[in-house]
Design an enzyme around this catalytic site. Sequence first.
Site, PDB file in Angstrom:
ATOM      1  N   LYS A  98      58.763 -32.537  25.700  1.00 17.77           N
ATOM      2  CA  LYS A  98      58.598 -33.622  24.686  1.00 17.77           C
ATOM      3  C   LYS A  98      57.328 -33.358  23.763  1.00 17.77           C
ATOM      4  CE  LYS A  98      62.268 -35.812  25.655  1.00 17.77           C
ATOM      5  NZ  LYS A  98      63.505 -35.532  24.917  1.00 17.77           N
TER       6      LYS A  98
ATOM      7  N   ASP B 289      62.745 -41.732  26.673  1.00 19.48           N
ATOM      8  CA  ASP B 289      61.394 -41.814  25.898  1.00 19.48           C
ATOM      9  C   ASP B 289      60.488 -43.023  26.607  1.00 19.48           C
ATOM     10  OD1 ASP B 289      62.173 -39.790  24.322  1.00 19.48           O
ATOM     11  OD2 ASP B 289      63.074 -40.970  22.795  1.00 19.48           O
TER      12      ASP B 289
HETATM   13  C1  S3P Z   1      66.350 -38.122  20.365  1.00 19.81           C
HETATM   14  C2  S3P Z   1      66.951 -37.651  21.348  1.00 19.81           C
HETATM   15  C3  S3P Z   1      65.937 -37.419  22.715  1.00 19.81           C
HETATM   16  C4  S3P Z   1      64.681 -38.038  22.548  1.00 19.81           C
HETATM   17  C5  S3P Z   1      64.067 -38.048  21.264  1.00 19.81           C
HETATM   18  C6  S3P Z   1      65.112 -38.451  19.952  1.00 19.81           C
HETATM   19  C7  S3P Z   1      67.168 -38.210  19.166  1.00 19.81           C
HETATM   20  O1  S3P Z   1      65.676 -35.880  22.803  1.00 19.81           O
HETATM   21  O2  S3P Z   1      63.702 -37.878  23.634  1.00 19.81           O
HETATM   22  O3  S3P Z   1      62.863 -38.780  20.926  1.00 19.81           O
HETATM   23  O4  S3P Z   1      67.292 -38.868  18.034  1.00 19.81           O
HETATM   24  O5  S3P Z   1      68.450 -37.567  19.285  1.00 19.81           O
HETATM   25  P1  S3P Z   1      66.662 -35.099  23.696  1.00 19.81           P
HETATM   26  O6  S3P Z   1      67.952 -35.069  22.867  1.00 19.81           O
HETATM   27  O7  S3P Z   1      65.992 -33.658  23.373  1.00 19.81           O
HETATM   28  O8  S3P Z   1      66.599 -35.730  25.101  1.00 19.81           O
END
Ligand code: S3P
Length: 426
Positions: A340, A313
Amino acid sequence: MTKIDVTVHKAEKLNGEITIPSDKSISHRSSMFAALTGGVVEVQNYSQGADCTSTLNIIKELGCDVEIIGEKHVKIDSKNAFKKDVYNLDCGNSGTSMRLFSGIVASRDIESTLFGDQSLSKRPMKRVILPLELMGAKIKHNDFKAPLVIKGQELFPIDYKSPIASAQVKSCILLAGLNTYGETKVTEPFVSRDHTERMLKYLGADIVTEGNSIKIKKSKLEPKNITVCGDISSAAFFLVAGAITPNSDIILKNVGLNPTRTGIIDVMRKMDADIEILDQKILCNEEVGDIRVKTSDLKATTIEGAIIPRLIDELPVIAVFASQAEGQTVVKDAQDLRNKESDRIKCLVNELQKIGVNIQETQDGFIIEGKNKLKGGCDVDCYHDHRLAMSLYVAGLICEKPVKINEFQWVDISFPEFLGLMESLK
Ligand code: S3P
């Protein structure tokens, strides 16, 4: 949301001390898991961002009694949760809500429709639909996108090798496994954020981590109070702003320092940023500390492989940081950035080029030729993406001419306090 455009002017300095608001990932999990305890849980320092409010609204819809006791302090009583047969769950802009609740509702004898806003309705859900179907879940979907209609039932445990390092996928399967007889196992190619594992353990679940694999057995969660630490993904904007703005010295208090999230600190240090960790402690099974950052002379690096999920992120603001480093910075293996809240490779490159960053798009990341003067003096768009909005703001702090960011209100998704805190340091 009311439309708000914001103009950023070049900053002379950033100085002072701020407290970083609550972690979005941990806040989501605190209220979701509270809803599974069947008891009363108080959460302190719950995120004020719109995404975490979506999760609170979902647990209310699922039958929880949610009382706002004070600022950022919520009391969740889940004794009447999951008593109806059919639910409509509005996930808003929040991928975490949709993917994690999918695992929760699929393993219960209820029917749920999970839907979201325009952006969320375009994001890929195959990554959670496939493993849940392997567990026996019945899911209707719109070509693997939301809305998802999940007819929940008793599931089978699986041993799942995830093709991607994603905490949302891992958590979805673990949460389905939490309510499934037998042992459910997930293995990921690289370790992603482990807040689900840590909080489930804190609440007494039978869950074990071995390297990149996690095993969970059906467990009852204990209703224990939770305090959420500050979000390193929010701190990231200030870490970069402090390092690239002249004459700066700032202290960020109460930042979560879970090693699965601190990739940004490792990369900034590798690029010679002056960063110091002060006063580290443990809070509800998560590392927390204060961070001091000062204006620094930076050098380029390559960012790839196992570190990517530890800073996924933060990559948009790391691009801004790299624009001020001597040499060529290359980001690889980050193709999931395209999935995203926006296509964070294409949109970021478009907007940073407008203000004068020498950045080129690649299929799985970007390449930046550093140490260029940013001219600014233009309008930029954030594509309804909170992290792009804040990254562009940080870039604006070092542009020769002001930068106008259209629709800046999207910051409210994760960090409504952003502008106030930034102003307090100028
Ligand atoms: C998150 C996991 C990440 C991240 C998102 C929050 C979470 O996504 O990019 O902002 O809280 O589990 P991904 O698991 O799809 O990489």
